[in-house]
Design a protein around this motif. Sequence first.
Motif, PDB file in Angstrom:
ATOM      1  N   ILE A  42       0.613  -1.296  -0.059  1.00 14.46           N
ATOM      2  CA  ILE A  42       0.108  -0.056  -0.074  1.00 14.46           C
ATOM      3  C   ILE A  42       0.912   1.219  -0.108  1.00 14.46           C
ATOM      4  O   ILE A  42       1.252   1.613   1.074  1.00 14.46           O
ATOM      5  CB  ILE A  42      -0.926  -0.013   1.216  1.00 14.46           C
ATOM      6  CG1 ILE A  42      -1.733  -1.254   1.367  1.00 14.46           C
ATOM      7  CG2 ILE A  42      -1.769   1.245   0.966  1.00 14.46           C
ATOM      8  CD1 ILE A  42      -2.714  -1.452   2.502  1.00 14.46           C
ATOM      9  N   PRO A  43       1.423   1.715  -1.266  1.00 16.74           N
ATOM     10  CA  PRO A  43       2.361   2.762  -1.118  1.00 16.74           C
ATOM     11  C   PRO A  43       2.075   4.028  -0.662  1.00 16.74           C
ATOM     12  O   PRO A  43       2.755   4.755   0.158  1.00 16.74           O
ATOM     13  CB  PRO A  43       2.714   3.176  -2.519  1.00 16.74           C
ATOM     14  CG  PRO A  43       2.015   1.603  -3.390  1.00 16.74           C
ATOM     15  CD  PRO A  43       0.955   1.228  -2.358  1.00 16.74           C
ATOM     16  N   ILE A  55      -5.249   2.676  -0.496  1.00 17.80           N
ATOM     17  CA  ILE A  55      -6.001   1.950   0.225  1.00 17.80           C
ATOM     18  C   ILE A  55      -7.240   1.129  -0.415  1.00 17.80           C
ATOM     19  O   ILE A  55      -7.582  -0.011   0.028  1.00 17.80           O
ATOM     20  CB  ILE A  55      -6.588   2.641   1.654  1.00 17.80           C
ATOM     21  CG1 ILE A  55      -5.367   3.212   2.382  1.00 17.80           C
ATOM     22  CG2 ILE A  55      -7.630   1.771   2.432  1.00 17.80           C
ATOM     23  CD1 ILE A  55      -5.531   4.206   3.332  1.00 17.80           C
ATOM     24  N   PRO A  56      -8.154   1.734  -1.224  1.00 17.43           N
ATOM     25  CA  PRO A  56      -9.138   0.921  -1.616  1.00 17.43           C
ATOM     26  C   PRO A  56      -8.749  -0.365  -2.663  1.00 17.43           C
ATOM     27  O   PRO A  56      -7.379  -0.341  -3.230  1.00 17.43           O
ATOM     28  CB  PRO A  56      -9.915   2.061  -2.687  1.00 17.43           C
ATOM     29  CG  PRO A  56      -9.357   3.281  -2.191  1.00 17.43           C
ATOM     30  CD  PRO A  56      -8.062   3.077  -1.476  1.00 17.43           C
ATOM     31  N   LEU A 111      -5.860  -5.877   4.577  1.00 16.61           N
ATOM     32  CA  LEU A 111      -6.813  -4.860   5.164  1.00 16.61           C
ATOM     33  C   LEU A 111      -7.802  -5.050   6.262  1.00 16.61           C
ATOM     34  O   LEU A 111      -8.105  -4.472   7.182  1.00 16.61           O
ATOM     35  CB  LEU A 111      -7.488  -4.128   3.682  1.00 16.61           C
ATOM     36  CG  LEU A 111      -6.738  -3.527   2.999  1.00 16.61           C
ATOM     37  CD1 LEU A 111      -7.391  -2.767   1.663  1.00 16.61           C
ATOM     38  CD2 LEU A 111      -6.017  -2.110   3.584  1.00 16.61           C
ATOM     39  N   ASN A 112      -8.449  -6.175   5.918  1.00 13.64           N
ATOM     40  CA  ASN A 112      -9.522  -6.670   6.689  1.00 13.64           C
ATOM     41  C   ASN A 112      -8.796  -7.174   8.206  1.00 13.64           C
ATOM     42  O   ASN A 112      -9.121  -6.719   9.196  1.00 13.64           O
ATOM     43  CB  ASN A 112     -10.421  -7.754   6.522  1.00 13.64           C
ATOM     44  CG  ASN A 112     -11.082  -7.472   5.340  1.00 13.64           C
ATOM     45  OD1 ASN A 112     -12.269  -6.851   5.694  1.00 13.64           O
ATOM     46  ND2 ASN A 112     -10.945  -7.564   4.189  1.00 13.64           N
ATOM     47  N   LYS A 113      -7.532  -7.767   8.236  1.00 13.54           N
ATOM     48  CA  LYS A 113      -6.823  -7.961   9.328  1.00 13.54           C
ATOM     49  C   LYS A 113      -6.574  -6.503   9.961  1.00 13.54           C
ATOM     50  O   LYS A 113      -6.362  -6.526  11.347  1.00 13.54           O
ATOM     51  CB  LYS A 113      -5.708  -8.795   9.114  1.00 13.54           C
ATOM     52  CG  LYS A 113      -4.832  -9.279  10.408  1.00 13.54           C
ATOM     53  CD  LYS A 113      -3.859 -10.273   9.840  1.00 13.54           C
ATOM     54  CE  LYS A 113      -3.316 -10.928  11.005  1.00 13.54           C
ATOM     55  NZ  LYS A 113      -4.015 -11.821  11.755  1.00 13.54           N
ATOM     56  N   ARG A 139     -11.706   1.611   4.329  1.00 16.29           N
ATOM     57  CA  ARG A 139     -11.272   2.914   3.877  1.00 16.29           C
ATOM     58  C   ARG A 139     -10.463   3.374   4.811  1.00 16.29           C
ATOM     59  O   ARG A 139     -10.249   3.026   6.179  1.00 16.29           O
ATOM     60  CB  ARG A 139     -12.437   3.546   3.451  1.00 16.29           C
ATOM     61  CG  ARG A 139     -13.237   3.447   2.293  1.00 16.29           C
ATOM     62  CD  ARG A 139     -12.529   3.530   1.078  1.00 16.29           C
ATOM     63  NE  ARG A 139     -13.347   3.331  -0.210  1.00 16.29           N
ATOM     64  CZ  ARG A 139     -13.293   1.913  -0.864  1.00 16.29           C
ATOM     65  NH1 ARG A 139     -12.698   1.181  -0.130  1.00 16.29           N
ATOM     66  NH2 ARG A 139     -14.199   1.882  -1.974  1.00 16.29           N
ATOM     67  N   LEU A 140      -9.836   4.721   4.550  1.00 12.40           N
ATOM     68  CA  LEU A 140      -8.934   5.572   5.594  1.00 12.40           C
ATOM     69  C   LEU A 140      -9.773   5.940   6.614  1.00 12.40           C
ATOM     70  O   LEU A 140     -10.828   6.438   6.496  1.00 12.40           O
ATOM     71  CB  LEU A 140      -8.617   6.738   4.812  1.00 12.40           C
ATOM     72  CG  LEU A 140      -7.704   7.719   5.655  1.00 12.40           C
ATOM     73  CD1 LEU A 140      -6.390   7.311   6.075  1.00 12.40           C
ATOM     74  CD2 LEU A 140      -7.334   9.128   4.652  1.00 12.40           C
ATOM     75  N   ASP A 141      -9.316   5.962   7.765  1.00 10.77           N
ATOM     76  CA  ASP A 141      -9.919   6.359   9.023  1.00 10.77           C
ATOM     77  C   ASP A 141      -9.122   7.680   9.459  1.00 10.77           C
ATOM     78  O   ASP A 141      -9.896   8.735   8.891  1.00 10.77           O
ATOM     79  CB  ASP A 141      -9.851   5.461  10.177  1.00 10.77           C
ATOM     80  CG  ASP A 141     -10.561   5.918  11.391  1.00 10.77           C
ATOM     81  OD1 ASP A 141     -11.508   6.874  11.133  1.00 10.77           O
ATOM     82  OD2 ASP A 141     -10.227   5.543  12.343  1.00 10.77           O
TER      83      ASP A 141
END
Length: 286
Positions: A214-215, A220-221, A243-245, A274-276
């Motif tokens: 994820i550069p 992120i998507p 991402l889910n982990k 998604r980004l938080d």
Amino acid sequence: MTLYPVETGNFKLDGGAMFGVVPKTIWSRTNPADSNNLIDIAARSLLIEDGNRLILIDAGLGNKQSDKFFSYYNRWGDFTLDGSLKKFGFHRDDITDVFLTHLHFDHCGGCIQWNKDRTGYQPAFKNVKFWTNQNHWKWATEPNAREKASFLKENLFPMKESGQLHFIGNTDKNFIEQSELGFGIHFVDGHTDKQMLPQLKYKEKTIVFVADLIPTVGHIPLPYVMGYDTRPLLTLEEKNIFLNKAVKEKYYLLFEHDAHNQLCTLKQTERGVRLDQTYSFNELFN
């Protein structure tokens, strides 16, 4: 243990190559391009001070390539590896280990420099052990045509010839093991074979140095996959798992290539992960 973000220098890459099949009208919202379609890229390393060990994760592009070579990457800004180390009170001779996520030139170029009379190359860190893994070393030193331009002989073979090259044991992709350096590793294969993403526990937070999985925040998507990846469908699978982990285990992602965001957290939404929130290292840990 103390962590330090080490900015080794910024450069630019083609936005289309960085986002693959995603249209510019979409990716330019998070990663705006200049008139040449180039976007800002960082070469951020992580320095780990742990007792008598000083471990550097990746080493940037270095400075030994020709002006013509660097003209392709439009370096900008004032960051250097030595300047960033000095800011934290260190010198490159203090480094005991350089852990390499993978051996593309923008991650390991700073490991090797010209010798004094510029007749050959030598390690840029005289006291370190260089760490990769055997499968990735074979992949890099016997490169496929797609990645050959990223695996430069002058970056690789001087490590081996110096006697400072060491291998970490391999494991299945996405499995986290305790490595010889004392932290967890995510092995991922979509970008390049056996890329290693270090995971550390620091001040009650779990940090993952996400390198080229994820550069940037803009990647992120799930379908936002680089055109540079050798196995993009595998990257999709690896990103989905990771991402889910990351949401479930509340990871903080530390970006190597995002010039404007150092860390972030994630959240689950109706559209997927998604980004938080984004953070600078200082505001999160100081």
